[in-house]
Design a protein around this motif. Structure first.
Motif, PDB file in Angstrom:
ATOM      1  N   LYS A 112      -6.289 -11.925 -60.648  1.00 19.11           N
ATOM      2  CA  LYS A 112      -6.012 -11.361 -59.323  1.00 19.11           C
ATOM      3  C   LYS A 112      -6.035  -9.830 -59.376  1.00 19.11           C
ATOM      4  CE  LYS A 112      -2.724 -11.302 -55.531  1.00 19.11           C
ATOM      5  NZ  LYS A 112      -1.454 -11.759 -55.009  1.00 19.11           N
ATOM      6  N   ALA A 113      -5.390  -9.255 -60.385  1.00 19.24           N
ATOM      7  CA  ALA A 113      -5.349  -7.796 -60.519  1.00 19.24           C
ATOM      8  C   ALA A 113      -6.748  -7.227 -60.719  1.00 19.24           C
ATOM      9  CB  ALA A 113      -4.436  -7.406 -61.677  1.00 19.24           C
ATOM     10  N   ALA A 114      -7.546  -7.876 -61.556  1.00 15.33           N
ATOM     11  CA  ALA A 114      -8.915  -7.413 -61.815  1.00 15.33           C
ATOM     12  C   ALA A 114      -9.746  -7.484 -60.541  1.00 15.33           C
ATOM     13  CB  ALA A 114      -9.552  -8.255 -62.921  1.00 15.33           C
ATOM     14  N   GLU A 115      -9.622  -8.569 -59.816  1.00 16.83           N
ATOM     15  CA  GLU A 115     -10.375  -8.724 -58.568  1.00 16.83           C
ATOM     16  C   GLU A 115      -9.994  -7.630 -57.567  1.00 16.83           C
ATOM     17  OE1 GLU A 115     -11.042 -11.894 -54.913  1.00 16.83           O
ATOM     18  OE2 GLU A 115     -10.186 -12.611 -56.793  1.00 16.83           O
ATOM     19  N   GLU A 116      -8.708  -7.367 -57.427  1.00 19.90           N
ATOM     20  CA  GLU A 116      -8.238  -6.344 -56.493  1.00 19.90           C
ATOM     21  C   GLU A 116      -8.673  -4.945 -56.919  1.00 19.90           C
ATOM     22  OE1 GLU A 116      -4.031  -6.849 -55.860  1.00 19.90           O
ATOM     23  OE2 GLU A 116      -4.330  -8.765 -54.835  1.00 19.90           O
ATOM     24  N   ASP A 117      -8.907  -4.767 -58.220  1.00 23.03           N
ATOM     25  CA  ASP A 117      -9.346  -3.475 -58.745  1.00 23.03           C
ATOM     26  C   ASP A 117     -10.881  -3.376 -58.796  1.00 23.03           C
ATOM     27  OD1 ASP A 117      -8.491  -0.943 -59.714  1.00 23.03           O
ATOM     28  OD2 ASP A 117      -8.964  -1.536 -61.757  1.00 23.03           O
ATOM     29  N   GLY A 118     -11.566  -4.454 -58.392  1.00 22.52           N
ATOM     30  CA  GLY A 118     -13.025  -4.459 -58.377  1.00 22.52           C
ATOM     31  C   GLY A 118     -13.640  -4.498 -59.761  1.00 22.52           C
ATOM     32  N   ARG A 119     -12.942  -5.116 -60.705  1.00 24.73           N
ATOM     33  CA  ARG A 119     -13.406  -5.174 -62.092  1.00 24.73           C
ATOM     34  C   ARG A 119     -13.456  -6.626 -62.557  1.00 24.73           C
ATOM     35  NH1 ARG A 119     -12.662  -0.460 -65.092  1.00 24.73           N
ATOM     36  NH2 ARG A 119     -11.731   1.223 -63.916  1.00 24.73           N
ATOM     37  N   SER A 120     -14.198  -6.825 -63.646  1.00 26.96           N
ATOM     38  CA  SER A 120     -14.143  -8.122 -64.323  1.00 26.96           C
ATOM     39  C   SER A 120     -12.825  -8.173 -65.098  1.00 26.96           C
ATOM     40  CB  SER A 120     -15.314  -8.273 -65.296  1.00 26.96           C
ATOM     41  OG  SER A 120     -15.182  -7.338 -66.363  1.00 26.96           O
ATOM     42  N   TYR A 156     -11.035  -4.998 -66.904  1.00 25.96           N
ATOM     43  CA  TYR A 156      -9.656  -4.678 -66.536  1.00 25.96           C
ATOM     44  C   TYR A 156      -8.743  -4.630 -67.765  1.00 25.96           C
ATOM     45  CZ  TYR A 156      -5.312  -4.723 -63.897  1.00 25.96           C
ATOM     46  OH  TYR A 156      -4.078  -4.402 -63.380  1.00 25.96           O
ATOM     47  N   VAL A 157      -8.860  -5.635 -68.621  1.00 29.46           N
ATOM     48  CA  VAL A 157      -8.042  -5.683 -69.837  1.00 29.46           C
ATOM     49  C   VAL A 157      -8.409  -4.535 -70.774  1.00 29.46           C
ATOM     50  CG1 VAL A 157      -7.504  -7.041 -71.902  1.00 29.46           C
ATOM     51  CG2 VAL A 157      -7.562  -8.144 -69.658  1.00 29.46           C
ATOM     52  N   GLU A 158      -9.696  -4.222 -70.888  1.00 31.44           N
ATOM     53  CA  GLU A 158     -10.107  -3.104 -71.729  1.00 31.44           C
ATOM     54  C   GLU A 158      -9.493  -1.805 -71.215  1.00 31.44           C
ATOM     55  OE1 GLU A 158     -14.055  -1.001 -73.631  1.00 31.44           O
ATOM     56  OE2 GLU A 158     -14.266  -2.099 -71.745  1.00 31.44           O
ATOM     57  N   ARG A 159      -9.489  -1.618 -69.903  1.00 36.11           N
ATOM     58  CA  ARG A 159      -8.902  -0.412 -69.318  1.00 36.11           C
ATOM     59  C   ARG A 159      -7.413  -0.336 -69.613  1.00 36.11           C
ATOM     60  NH1 ARG A 159      -7.321  -0.592 -64.139  1.00 36.11           N
ATOM     61  NH2 ARG A 159      -6.212   1.257 -63.542  1.00 36.11           N
ATOM     62  N   LEU A 160      -6.704  -1.447 -69.476  1.00 33.88           N
ATOM     63  CA  LEU A 160      -5.269  -1.466 -69.792  1.00 33.88           C
ATOM     64  C   LEU A 160      -5.010  -1.104 -71.249  1.00 33.88           C
ATOM     65  CD1 LEU A 160      -4.046  -4.732 -68.015  1.00 33.88           C
ATOM     66  CD2 LEU A 160      -3.586  -2.377 -67.318  1.00 33.88           C
ATOM     67  N   LEU A 161      -5.777  -1.709 -72.154  1.00 28.99           N
ATOM     68  CA  LEU A 161      -5.610  -1.432 -73.582  1.00 28.99           C
ATOM     69  C   LEU A 161      -5.910   0.025 -73.912  1.00 28.99           C
ATOM     70  CD1 LEU A 161      -7.227  -4.581 -75.227  1.00 28.99           C
ATOM     71  CD2 LEU A 161      -4.848  -3.849 -75.437  1.00 28.99           C
ATOM     72  N   THR A 162      -7.022   0.517 -73.389  1.00 29.71           N
ATOM     73  CA  THR A 162      -7.417   1.887 -73.673  1.00 29.71           C
ATOM     74  C   THR A 162      -6.389   2.881 -73.155  1.00 29.71           C
ATOM     75  OG1 THR A 162      -9.742   1.259 -73.615  1.00 29.71           O
ATOM     76  CG2 THR A 162      -9.262   3.597 -73.355  1.00 29.71           C
ATOM     77  N   THR A 163      -5.922   2.676 -71.937  1.00 27.63           N
ATOM     78  CA  THR A 163      -4.910   3.563 -71.358  1.00 27.63           C
ATOM     79  C   THR A 163      -3.643   3.573 -72.204  1.00 27.63           C
ATOM     80  OG1 THR A 163      -5.786   3.206 -69.133  1.00 27.63           O
ATOM     81  CG2 THR A 163      -3.516   4.011 -69.288  1.00 27.63           C
TER      82      THR A 163
END
Length: 50
Positions: free
Chosen positions: A21-29, A33-40
């Motif tokens: 749901k979070a990925a969809e709302e953010d317009g990401r796969s 989305y998980v890669e962005r969370l990890l990297t951040t």
């Protein structure tokens, strides 16, 4: 940076539904989305350069 490595994790159904749901709302796969969370997080904690 080339993406050549994979990480596989198991999560609860509830967590999977939430990240989808979070990925969809953010317009990401989900993967993006998980890669962005990890990297951040890793940058914030000093494991990756900022």
């Amino acid at each position: 940076m080339a993406k050549t490595s994979a990480i596989s994790v198991r999560v609860s159904d509830e967590t999977k539904q939430a990240v989808e749901k979070a990925a969809e709302e953010d317009g990401r796969s989900v993967a993006s989305y998980v890669e962005r969370l990890l990297t951040t997080h890793l940058k914030k904690e000093g494991y990756l350069p900022k």
